[in-house]
Design a protein around this motif. Structure first.
Motif, PDB file in Angstrom:
ATOM      1  N   LYS A  39      -6.931 -65.156  57.125  1.00 23.49           N
ATOM      2  CA  LYS A  39      -7.489 -65.826  55.953  1.00 23.49           C
ATOM      3  C   LYS A  39      -6.866 -65.265  54.685  1.00 23.49           C
ATOM      4  O   LYS A  39      -6.631 -65.983  53.726  1.00 23.49           O
ATOM      5  CB  LYS A  39      -9.015 -65.641  55.949  1.00 23.49           C
ATOM      6  N   ILE A  40      -6.670 -63.919  54.684  1.00 19.55           N
ATOM      7  CA  ILE A  40      -6.079 -63.301  53.491  1.00 19.55           C
ATOM      8  C   ILE A  40      -4.612 -63.765  53.349  1.00 19.55           C
ATOM      9  O   ILE A  40      -4.158 -64.067  52.256  1.00 19.55           O
ATOM     10  CB  ILE A  40      -6.176 -61.761  53.608  1.00 19.55           C
ATOM     11  N   GLU A  41      -3.939 -63.787  54.431  1.00 22.54           N
ATOM     12  CA  GLU A  41      -2.518 -64.194  54.354  1.00 22.54           C
ATOM     13  C   GLU A  41      -2.360 -65.675  54.056  1.00 22.54           C
ATOM     14  O   GLU A  41      -1.268 -66.120  53.698  1.00 22.54           O
ATOM     15  CB  GLU A  41      -1.810 -63.869  55.684  1.00 22.54           C
ATOM     16  N   ALA A  42      -3.508 -66.379  54.163  1.00 22.08           N
ATOM     17  CA  ALA A  42      -3.457 -67.837  53.857  1.00 22.08           C
ATOM     18  C   ALA A  42      -2.404 -68.553  54.702  1.00 22.08           C
ATOM     19  O   ALA A  42      -1.542 -69.263  54.211  1.00 22.08           O
ATOM     20  CB  ALA A  42      -3.198 -68.067  52.391  1.00 22.08           C
ATOM     21  N   ARG A  43      -2.598 -68.225  55.941  1.00 19.82           N
ATOM     22  CA  ARG A  43      -1.746 -68.948  56.896  1.00 19.82           C
ATOM     23  C   ARG A  43      -0.256 -68.734  56.607  1.00 19.82           C
ATOM     24  O   ARG A  43       0.476 -69.646  56.237  1.00 19.82           O
ATOM     25  CB  ARG A  43      -2.067 -70.447  56.893  1.00 19.82           C
ATOM     26  N   SER A  44       0.145 -67.526  56.729  1.00 21.39           N
ATOM     27  CA  SER A  44       1.554 -67.168  56.428  1.00 21.39           C
ATOM     28  C   SER A  44       2.525 -67.896  57.357  1.00 21.39           C
ATOM     29  O   SER A  44       2.292 -67.977  58.559  1.00 21.39           O
ATOM     30  CB  SER A  44       1.722 -65.645  56.582  1.00 21.39           C
ATOM     31  N   VAL A  45       3.593 -68.386  56.741  1.00 26.26           N
ATOM     32  CA  VAL A  45       4.603 -69.158  57.502  1.00 26.26           C
ATOM     33  C   VAL A  45       5.353 -68.247  58.454  1.00 26.26           C
ATOM     34  O   VAL A  45       5.687 -68.630  59.581  1.00 26.26           O
ATOM     35  CB  VAL A  45       5.588 -69.841  56.524  1.00 26.26           C
ATOM     36  N   GLU A  46       5.564 -67.025  58.020  1.00 30.33           N
ATOM     37  CA  GLU A  46       6.349 -66.117  58.848  1.00 30.33           C
ATOM     38  C   GLU A  46       5.587 -65.796  60.122  1.00 30.33           C
ATOM     39  O   GLU A  46       6.189 -65.666  61.183  1.00 30.33           O
ATOM     40  CB  GLU A  46       6.677 -64.829  58.062  1.00 30.33           C
ATOM     41  N   LYS A  54     -11.115 -61.660  66.032  1.00 28.93           N
ATOM     42  CA  LYS A  54     -12.005 -61.626  64.861  1.00 28.93           C
ATOM     43  C   LYS A  54     -11.378 -60.758  63.777  1.00 28.93           C
ATOM     44  O   LYS A  54     -11.471 -61.073  62.592  1.00 28.93           O
ATOM     45  CB  LYS A  54     -13.384 -61.093  65.273  1.00 28.93           C
ATOM     46  N   ARG A  55     -10.818 -59.647  64.209  1.00 28.22           N
ATOM     47  CA  ARG A  55     -10.172 -58.793  63.215  1.00 28.22           C
ATOM     48  C   ARG A  55      -8.977 -59.518  62.560  1.00 28.22           C
ATOM     49  O   ARG A  55      -8.772 -59.444  61.354  1.00 28.22           O
ATOM     50  CB  ARG A  55      -9.688 -57.502  63.884  1.00 28.22           C
ATOM     51  N   GLU A  56      -8.262 -60.150  63.373  1.00 27.26           N
ATOM     52  CA  GLU A  56      -7.066 -60.841  62.831  1.00 27.26           C
ATOM     53  C   GLU A  56      -7.444 -62.020  61.978  1.00 27.26           C
ATOM     54  O   GLU A  56      -6.690 -62.421  61.087  1.00 27.26           O
ATOM     55  CB  GLU A  56      -6.168 -61.327  63.967  1.00 27.26           C
ATOM     56  N   LEU A  57      -8.612 -62.591  62.236  1.00 25.45           N
ATOM     57  CA  LEU A  57      -9.005 -63.771  61.485  1.00 25.45           C
ATOM     58  C   LEU A  57      -9.152 -63.448  60.015  1.00 25.45           C
ATOM     59  O   LEU A  57      -8.755 -64.247  59.147  1.00 25.45           O
ATOM     60  CB  LEU A  57     -10.320 -64.317  62.058  1.00 25.45           C
ATOM     61  N   LYS A  58      -9.683 -62.245  59.801  1.00 23.38           N
ATOM     62  CA  LYS A  58      -9.828 -61.846  58.404  1.00 23.38           C
ATOM     63  C   LYS A  58      -8.451 -61.729  57.754  1.00 23.38           C
ATOM     64  O   LYS A  58      -8.236 -62.152  56.608  1.00 23.38           O
ATOM     65  CB  LYS A  58     -10.582 -60.524  58.329  1.00 23.38           C
ATOM     66  N   LYS A  59      -7.501 -61.147  58.505  1.00 26.38           N
ATOM     67  CA  LYS A  59      -6.165 -61.006  57.937  1.00 26.38           C
ATOM     68  C   LYS A  59      -5.495 -62.364  57.710  1.00 26.38           C
ATOM     69  O   LYS A  59      -4.823 -62.579  56.713  1.00 26.38           O
ATOM     70  CB  LYS A  59      -5.273 -60.173  58.872  1.00 26.38           C
TER      71      LYS A  59
END
Length: 1825
Positions: A909-916, A902-907
């Motif tokens: 979403k912010i990262e917008a599905r980072s490729v890295e 859940k914590r990571e989900l927020k991140k």
């Protein structure tokens, strides 16, 4: 640089030596100023301490570098001094066999005492036109220089030849005259040089004698002036003699002879015409027996007498005069035997009837008593009275000797005058070259008046020589603008003044002669008083008061005064001369008639040697007192005057000097005596020349030569574009003392020794470079050698180690084998024991193991089952515990991860599905998947391994079980078999006992059988061995026989092949020789023909000279004249009477030279004709004998002869009838003409009568000719029979047998062979010509017969009519003839009209067809296109007429045809654009038309005009290559056309059917083909001459002198005689010039369409000329014989070969002609040291002669000091190896040789009917048929 600095260690010097004059030595340490001695090492190996002169401190002469030794010019030596000159001459003479050397302007000639092949005509041609320094020194070079300067400067020249007796002066002078005669030609009727040579036997017999130094010593000097006209051709000569040694007539020293003529007379005393001379042995005469040596070894005086008489005859001295000369000479001999008896001290008498005196008086035609009286008395005249005084015996003897000398001198003078008359020419002399053959400086133990005069003359000549050398030096310095400094040279004017000045020696001698009581002693005292203290050149000997010493330019000479006065006065009594003048013998007074002064006791001619000058043309007239004064001239005075005249002559000419040196006194060939040579060099002025040259700047270089030689001493920065400035800069750095050199306009001048210093610097530089190169190369070679040795050592080690390893391996193998043997043996023993034990053990073990195994199996089974139970229980427990733990853990993880997710989900979403992030996640997942996969694989592998182990254990268990079961069964079976075997053993033992008994029986039988078999076998083997031996012997014999048969067959085939090849080669050589001989004869014929034309033109000019005005002739007139008739024409006989009828006033004087040559040729032809006639008579006799022996043999061509005889009789009868009829007509006309003289027709009748008379005469002539020709043909046909008949062979055998008896087989065979060949060729040619002439005569007789019949009819009709009717009848006849001609023309016109109408119809048909075609094309075109395109005119093609390949022309247009097509056709103009060979095709097509018309006169006229016109064109423009090439090509094409269309099958193979239709139909032109072939040969030879004239100036410069590869050869130092520089200037030719010229020749020949085979022959001839001229110049130029020049030549030859390859001419044989030049170049480059080198040279140089090889080796000269000279021993080795080689002794190649040319048949594919005639040729009057 100081001179002392050159005296360093290893420097070479010359030191004086009493034996060798100068000896070479080497310094062992450096010289330092102040040293009193030099430490030297001599060449013979000794060390010497050479002490310097303490006063002068003069150092010894330095020796020149080896590179300069052997130079052509002594002035090229860097150190100019006596030892250098002597050494250079010795090296050239001994080592190089070169007898000529330049010394500045002097040619030094050393007598080789051996005949050398260097004076032939080829050598003369090689030196002709060359510069003096370009070729090696030679007498011909001096002669060429004199001839060239005479022609260039228009100044008279002199060649002064001097030297000791026996040095070769006369021979040198003779060769100089031969050169002038050869190069200039003779303008008179006979060769002057031949006349001068013819005078040699006379002058030698009366002027030469044997001395202690020379068997044929000239005892007089002579000056021969050879006169030339304005064209510089010899026209005459004149001889002046000096100083005849008269004293030799009356006195000869020991081992010497009198003049040769006296001994020749005595040797010929037995000749009938000499009986009257009453001579005998030479020992019987006082004047010929004093020397005690009357015979010269190797000389036949009788033969020499015959030569002398023959020479007198050649020079026009008649037999009567010759006998007069011999009478006088015999009288002198008898006069010498006249003896005197003393009456008292003051008087003497001659015995009564003294035989010698009576013979003398009879021969001289004088009174005995009168001569006897005046021999013993003399007349003294005073002012008032005349006294006759008796004289003493000594005075009488002296008077007798004086008379003999005087008579001989007068006779000598008379003979010289007659020789000059024979050599005199009436043509005006334009210039002359004088050849002075005079004695050199002489000094003996006893020197008298003769030596004084000789040395006086040499002083004058030396003064003139010094002044000339000084003048040349001054001119050279002024020309080069060098500051002129006075050169100190020896001036011998004080010595000359001492002799000839007022109160000089001669003046005092003349004064003493005038004194009444003058004597030699008083004269000596006067000399001492006058000159001893005043003149330093005059000295008095210490121990003598009757001698004096003069310091001459050459040496000090002591003269004995005794005899000087007597010889100077040479008293001859006047009364004795008067007695001789009153002689009845006419010739004797003639000798004394030129005396213009009375001879008194004080008057004299020379004692010793008298001067003979030319007699003045007009006698001088003076007062009696003056005449008396003239009478008192002494010998010295006369000699001084004649010497002054000679010096005036020499000073008025340009002198050239030849100094002859005698190398030894023993006449040994090529032996050099240094002492004698130095004496002569000092005496002849050579060393003085050297001294004068050395005093200035002797070494001279052009700037380019200096730069090329010393480029190695310059740095790159020193080289400028200006060569002059470059040389100046370099010299200023190299030589600090500026006085040592001077810069001229074109040359650099060096002091003596500077060139040697520069050479030392250059050698040091090159040596340093060489050392570096050698260091590198040697290092490379040693490394290469080391590596090679290392590889070799490794290889050796490898093989040694391999061998050792193989030995060790063998030892190990043997040891291992022994071990293996032991092993197996021990194994076998142990195995037996082991098997027993093992068998028992196995049984025990099997049971025990079975028990143990069963127990173990049960235990294992129990344990296995327990383990399985434990495994499954423990697994279930572990899995249960694990599952609980995992469940709890997973739950905790899920809770924690959910919270973290859940914590990571927020991140996220912010990262917008980072490729890295995704990448990191994926990377982790991939790693995990890989790890899991790896674990799964490992587990699978472990599972598989366990399963395999389990299956293996099961298999092992099953196999053990099966094995034990099988062993048990086997043991049971073996037990049963053992029981059975024991029973069988018992039975077998019984059988063995039986078999033993049988075996014993069979063994006994076997032994007996074997014994018998052995015996039989031995017998059989013996028989077989004997048979085998016989068989082998037979086989060997068979093989030997087969081998012999094969060898014999091979030998026979080889010999047959060799014979065939040799015969083929010999036939080819004979064919080439015959072809060459024939072509040379053609060349000679063309030359004589040109000479005939020239003489004809000269005669025409001489005839037309008196007539004033200018008569213009038609340009075509010359072409009408037949220069040479090639067939039997009627015009030939018509010309003969016309020529004979020329008026005698027009005759001009003939050229006597041509007349003599033709007369000689006529005599030769008559001799040949006589020989041939004798041979023919002999053949006829043989044929008669053969006919007598073979009567049954059928007659050859009997029927034909009968037919011809019948025909001849028929012709004779017809001729007789015609003759009778003509006579009757003549009589009738003469009878009727008398009353009608004034009738109008009378002149016409007279003309007709003359024509009839000429026709009848012509018929008679033709009849006689036919009879002669028939008789000759019959005799020839009877004489020429087959040579292989039995009769001929028997006759030949008889003749051979006769010749064997006479010993003439070889000569007869050779003569017979050549005679047969000549006879066959001549008879065949005569046969063909006679047959053709007979056919022509028959046709002419037939035509004349018809013409006569017609004329008879007309005459008969006209004679029957009155005069008016006769005129009417003649007019009617003419009208009828014209009417017939008009009718013929009308018929031709109708035919032409029909042809025109036919052609018009054809044109209409063609026009319709073209119109239809155009309509069809118009239908396919749109209307728009029709409107846009304009209407174009239509060209209607004409239909070509079917031409027959002939050209028609009118007879009167023949000269125009020849003029336009041959005479005025220019190859460079119109002919360039023509079809190759077009003039030949046009001429042949004209010939075809004449053949078609069957007009033999037209054919003959056209061919004759063509040939003559071609000759005229070539005569006019014969020096133009394009013209000669053009007409050679067209002549060959014309010849090929005559062959191709002749109709002969051999020439028709390559023809088309159409070409075969064009063959000639009526005439056989084979004779004209031969004439055209001869013409083509003449044109080819002219082409070769043109080629040679163009190429000759280029060859030497391009092939030898020009450096194609720059920098390979450095220029060597040169002397005053500068050779041509090898550096290419703008005006010099190079190899590219030659190649461009060859390209030009080739392109011109190809453009003219010359046959390819003929082009190959021309190219071969060109290359031969190039090779021959190059090799000849190489053999005559020492400076060209070096290694680098060999490389240049080989490169140049390779360029020529490349040219041949480019032109596809390698198979032309041109390359083979260069083989001698190639081998000479290779010879210059190969190694020349060891015997192997000599063998290689002998095998390599097979195209060079031995003389050429030796010459090249002798001339080989190193350009750098790193090269080595060829040793004399090596050259002798070459000569020894080549002594068996049979080749020509000639040194030079014959550059004028022309290879025989052939013209292979080359048919043309060009159709005659297709040839078009260009309008540019101007042949519009010719019509194609």
């Amino acid at each position: 640089m100081a001179a002392s600095e050159l005296y360093t260690k290893f420097a070479r010097v010359w030191i004086p030596d009493p034996e060798e004059v100068w000896k070479s030595a080497e310094l062992l340490k450096d010289y330092k100023p102040g040293d009193k001695a030099l430490l030297l090492h001599l060449e013979e190996g000794k060390d010497l301490e050479y002490h310097l002169d303490p006063k002068t401190k003069e150092l010894p002469h330095l020796r020149n570098p080896d590179i300069l030794v052997g130079e052509n010019d002594l002035t090229a030596l860097s150190y100019l001094h006596e030892p250098a000159v002597l050494h250079n001459l010795r090296v050239r003479f001994i080592d190089s066999k070169l007898i000529y050397t330049y010394c500045g302007i002097v040619l030094v000639a050393i007598n080789p005492y051996e005949q050398l092949p260097i004076y032939g005509e080829d050598i003369i041609n090689a030196y002709s036109g060359q510069n003096m320094g370009d070729m090696d020194p030679h007498i011909f070079a001096v002669a060429e220089e004199a001839y060239k300067q005479m022609a260039r400067d228009e100044r008279n020249q002199s060649i002064i030849v001097s030297g000791e007796s026996g040095a070769g002066k006369t021979v040198s002078a003779k060769y100089a005259m031969r050169y002038f005669a050869t190069v200039s030609g003779s303008a008179s009727e006979a060769n002057v040089e031949e006349k001068v040579l013819a005078s040699n036997p006379i002058m030698e017999s009366i002027g030469n004698a044997k001395t202690t130094r020379n068997d044929n010593s000239s005892r007089f000097g002579k000056y021969i002036e050879i006169g030339f006209d304005k064209r510089y051709r010899i026209i005459g000569a004149n001889m002046r003699t000096y100083l005849l040694e008269k004293s030799r007539v009356v006195f000869q020293a020991e081992e010497e002879r009198n003049y040769h003529i006296f001994y020749q007379l005595c040797a010929s005393a037995n000749i009938p015409e000499f009986k009257m001379l009453r001579l005998g042995n030479a020992n019987n005469f006082h004047y010929t027996n004093q020397g005690g040596s009357p015979v010269i070894e190797g000389v036949d005086d009788a033969k020499e007498m015959a030569h002398t008489r023959q020479a007198c005859t050649l020079l026009g001295i008649s037999e009567s005069y010759q006998m007069g000369i011999f009478r006088i000479l015999a009288g002198i001999l008898h006069l010498g035997n006249v003896g005197f008896a003393s009456r008292d001290s003051d008087s003497c008498t001659i015995p009564p009837k003294h035989e010698p005196l009576s013979i003398f008086c009879d021969l001289m035609g004088v009174d005995y008593e009168e001569m006897c009286h005046w021999l013993c008395h003399r007349k003294l005249a005073t002012a008032t009275e005349t006294y006759i005084k008796p004289i003493s015996k000594l005075q009488a003897t002296n008077a007798r000797d004086a008379l003999a000398k005087h008579i001989y001198a007068k006779l000598f003078n008379w003979i010289v005058d007659h020789v000059n008359q024979a050599l005199h020419s009436a043509v005006k002399q334009h210039s002359f070259i004088g050849v002075l053959d005079i004695y050199g400086f002489e000094t003996f133990e006893i020197n008298s008046f003769e030596q004084f005069c000789i040395n006086y003359a040499n002083e004058k000549l030396q003064q003139q020589f010094n002044m000339h050398v000084f003048k040349l030096e001054q001119e050279e310095y002024m020309k080069e603008q060098i500051p002129w400094t006075l050169i100190d040279f020896y001036d011998n004017q004080p010595c000359i003044n001492l002799i000839e000045s007022k109160l000089g020696i001669l003046d005092l001698l003349d004064e003493e002669c005038k004194m009444p009581k003058g004597s030699d002693d008083t004269w000596a005292q006067k000399l001492y008083n006058t000159h001893l203290s005043k003149c330093a050149l005059f000295e008095k000997p210490r121990l003598s008061n009757k001698a004096f010493i003069i310091q001459h330019f050459a040496d000090k000479v002591e003269y004995q005064c005794e005899g000087f006065l007597e010889k100077n006065k040479d008293t001859v009594f006047e009364e004795q001369i008067k007695v001789l003048k009153s002689s009845k013998f006419k010739m004797l007074p003639e000798l004394f008639q030129d005396d213009e002064k009375a001879i008194s006791p004080t008057s004299a001619t020379s004692s010793g040697r008298i001067p003979l000058t030319r007699t003045p043309a007009k006698p001088t007239k003076g007062r009696p007192g003056q005449m008396a004064k003239e009478h008192k001239k002494t010998v010295g005075h006369q000699f001084r005057n004649s010497l002054h005249l000679l010096m005036e002559t020499l000073n008025a000419t340009t002198p050239h000097y030849v100094r002859c040196i005698k190398p030894n006194d023993f006449k040994f060939p090529f032996t050099f005596d240094e002492k004698r040579a130095v004496q002569q060099l000092r005496a002849c002025g050579v060393l003085e020349t050297i001294r004068i040259s050395a005093a200035g700047f002797p070494s001279r270089w052009t700037y380019q030569e200096f730069f090329s030689r010393y480029r190695v001493l310059m740095k790159q920065k020193d080289v400028l574009s200006d060569r002059k400035q470059t040389c100046k800069n370099v010299l200023e750095k190299l030589i600090l003392d500026k006085d040592k050199y001077q810069f001229g306009k074109t040359k650099i001048f060096f002091r003596a020794g500077q060139v040697a210093y520069l050479e030392k610097l250059r050698a040091d530089k090159l040596r340093a470079a060489c050392i570096r190169i050698q260091k590198t190369i040697r290092g490379w070679l040693l490394r290469k050698k080391y590596l090679r040795m290392r590889r070799a050592a490794i290889t050796v080690q490898r093989y040694v180690r391999g061998y050792q390893a193989r030995c060790y391996a063998k030892f190990l193998r043997r040891t291992r084998a022994a071990t293996i043997v032991q092993k197996y043996w021990r194994m076998y023993v142990v195995r037996r024991r082991y098997k027993i034990t093992r068998a028992a053990t196995i049984v025990l073990q099997s049971y025990l193991r079975g028990y143990l195994a069963r127990n173990r199996y049960h235990k294992i089974l129990r344990e296995h089952k327990a383990v399985i139970i434990q495994k499954w229980v423990r697994g279930w427990l572990a899995r249960t515990r694990y599952k609980r733990s995992m469940h709890a853990i997973i739950y905790l993880q899920c809770c924690f991860r959910r919270m973290m997710a859940k914590r990571e989900l927020k991140k996220l979403k912010i990262e917008a599905r980072s490729v890295e992030r995704y990448k990191k996640l994926h990377i982790g997942m991939e790693n995990k998947i890989m790890q899991l996969q790896r674990k799964v694989d490992e587990q699978n592998k472990d599972y598989k391994c366990l399963m395999e182990k389990l299956t293996n254990l099961e298999g092992i268990y099953n196999s053990e079980t099966e094995k034990l079961r099988s062993d048990l069964e086997r043991l049971q079976l073996s037990e049963e078999e053992a029981k059975v075997a024991t029973g069988r053993v018992l039975s077998l033992q019984e059988e063995i006992a039986k078999l033993r008994k049988d075996l014993e029986q069979t063994q006994s039988e076997k032994k007996s059988i074997e014994e018998r078999a052995d015996k039989y076998k031995q017998e059989t083997e013996q028989l077989v061995s004997s048979l085998k031996e016989e068989n082998t012997l037979l086989k060997q014999e068979k093989e030997t026989l087969n081998h012999l048969i094969v060898e014999q067959a091979k030998e026979m085939t080889e010999t047959m092949e060799k014979k065939l090849v040799e015969e083929t080669k010999q036939l080819e050589l004979d064919l080439n020789d015959e072809r060459l001989r024939y072509q040379n004869l053609l060349n000679e014929f063309s030359r004589l023909e040109e000479r005939y034309d020239d003489l004809k033109e000269e005669m025409t000019l001489m005839v037309n000279v008196p007539k004033p005005g200018h008569k213009r002739t038609d340009s075509t007139h010359s072409s009408n004249e037949s220069e040479y008739t090639f067939s039997s024409e009627i015009a030939e006989t018509e010309d003969i009477p016309l020529r004979t009828e020329e008026p005698s006033e027009k005759k001009v004087p003939l050229d006597m030279s041509l007349f003599l040559k033709l007369q000689k040729r006529v005599t030769e032809l008559e001799q040949e004709k006589q020989v041939m006639q004798d041979e023919l008579d002999r053949k006829e006799e043989q044929m008669l004998r053969s006919k007598a022996k073979e009567e049954e043999r059928p007659q050859v061509r009997g029927a034909e002869l009968e037919y011809e005889s019948l025909k001849r009789q028929e012709l004779e009868s017809e001729n007789k009838k015609l003759k009778n009829e003509l006579n009757e007509l003549r009589k009738a006309l003469s009878e009727k003409s008398a009353p009608e003289v004034t009738a109008p027709g009378a002149p016409a009748y007279r003309v007709l009568m003359e024509q009839l008379a000429s026709v009848s005469e012509e018929l008679d002539v033709r009849k006689e000719e036919v009879l002669i020709l028939r008789s000759q043909l019959v005799s020839q046909k009877e004489a020429i029979q087959p040579k292989n008949t039995m009769t001929d062979s028997t006759i030949l055998l008889e003749d051979v047998q006769k010749m064997k008896d006479k010993g003439e087989i070889a000569q007869a065979y050779i003569g017979l062979k050549e005679t047969n060949r000549l006879l066959e060729s001549q008879l065949q040619s005569q046969k063909r010509s006679h047959e053709n002439e007979a056919e022509a005569l028959r046709g002419e007789i037939q035509s004349l017969k018809e013409e006569n019949n017609r004329q008879q009819q007309l005459l008969a009709q006209n004679l029957q009519l009155p005069p008016e009717a006769r005129i009417e009848a003649s007019l009617q006849h003419e009208i009828t003839r014209l009417t017939n001609e008009n009718l013929d023309l009308m018929e031709q016109l109708e035919k032409q009209d029909k042809t025109v109408r036919k052609l018009k119809k054809q044109l209409k048909v063609f026009a319709k067809k073209i119109g239809e075609l155009e309509v069809g094309q118009m239908e396919n075109i749109s209307p728009g296109q029709i409107i846009d395109e304009p209407i174009r005119p239509v060209n209607i093609p004409r239909k070509e007429k079917d031409f027959q390949g002939m050209l028609e022309y009118k007879k009167e247009d023949e000269q125009k045809l020849v003029k336009n097509l041959i005479l005025e056709l220019k190859p460079r103009g119109v002919a360039v654009n023509l079809i190759p060979g077009l003039p030949a095709y046009i001429l042949f097509m004209c010939v075809r038309h004449a053949d078609y018309l069957n007009d033999d006169q037209k054919v003959r006229s056209l061919l004759t005009s063509t040939i003559n016109s071609i000759k005229k064109v070539l005569k006019k423009r014969g020096d133009d290559f394009e013209t000669v090439s053009f007409w050679l090509s067209n002549t060959c094409r014309f010849l090929h056309c005559l062959k191709q269309y002749s109709g002969e099958e051999g020439f028709m193979k390559h023809n088309t059917s159409r070409q075969n239709e064009h063959c000639l139909t009526n005439f056989d032109l084979a004779e004209y083909r031969q004439v055209l072939s001869d013409l083509a040969i003449q044109i080819y030879q002219q082409l070769v001459r043109v080629l040679e004239n163009i190429l000759q100036p280029m060859i030497v410069s391009g092939m030898l002198e020009h450096e194609t590869i720059q920098g390979v050869s450095g220029v060597k130092p040169t002397g005053l005689r500068k050779r041509t520089s090898s550096i290419a200037d703008e005006g010099t030719y190079t190899l590219d010039s030659i190649l461009r010229q060859l390209n030009s020749f080739h392109s011109v020949m190809c453009q003219h369409g010359m046959d390819p085979e003929l082009i190959k022959q021309v190219v071969k001839q060109m290359f031969y000329i190039v090779g021959a001229i190059t090799l000849n110049n190489l053999l005559l130029r020492k400076d060209m014989c070096s290694w680098s020049k060999g490389m240049q030549i080989r490169y140049n030859v390779s360029q020529l070969e490349e040219w041949l390859r480019d032109k596809n001419l390698m198979n032309s044989g041109a390359k083979e002609t260069l083989e001698p030049l190639i081998q000479a170049a290779q010879l210059l480059q190969v190694k020349k040291k060891t015997d192997d080198d000599a063998e290689a040279i002998c095998s390599m140089c097979n195209a060079l002669t031995t003389a050429q090889i030796v010459k090249v080796l002798n001339l080989y000269t190193p350009v750098n000091e790193f090269e080595e000279r060829v040793s004399v021993s090596f050259i002798r080795t070459i000569q020894m190896r080549l002594r068996d080689r049979k080749d020509s002794p000639q040194l030079l190649m014959d550059a004028k040789h022309i290879f025989p040319v052939t013209f292979p048949f080359n048919p043309s594919s060009l159709a005659l009917e297709t040839i078009q005639i260009p309008a540019s040729l101007g042949l519009g009057f010719i019509a194609r048929v």
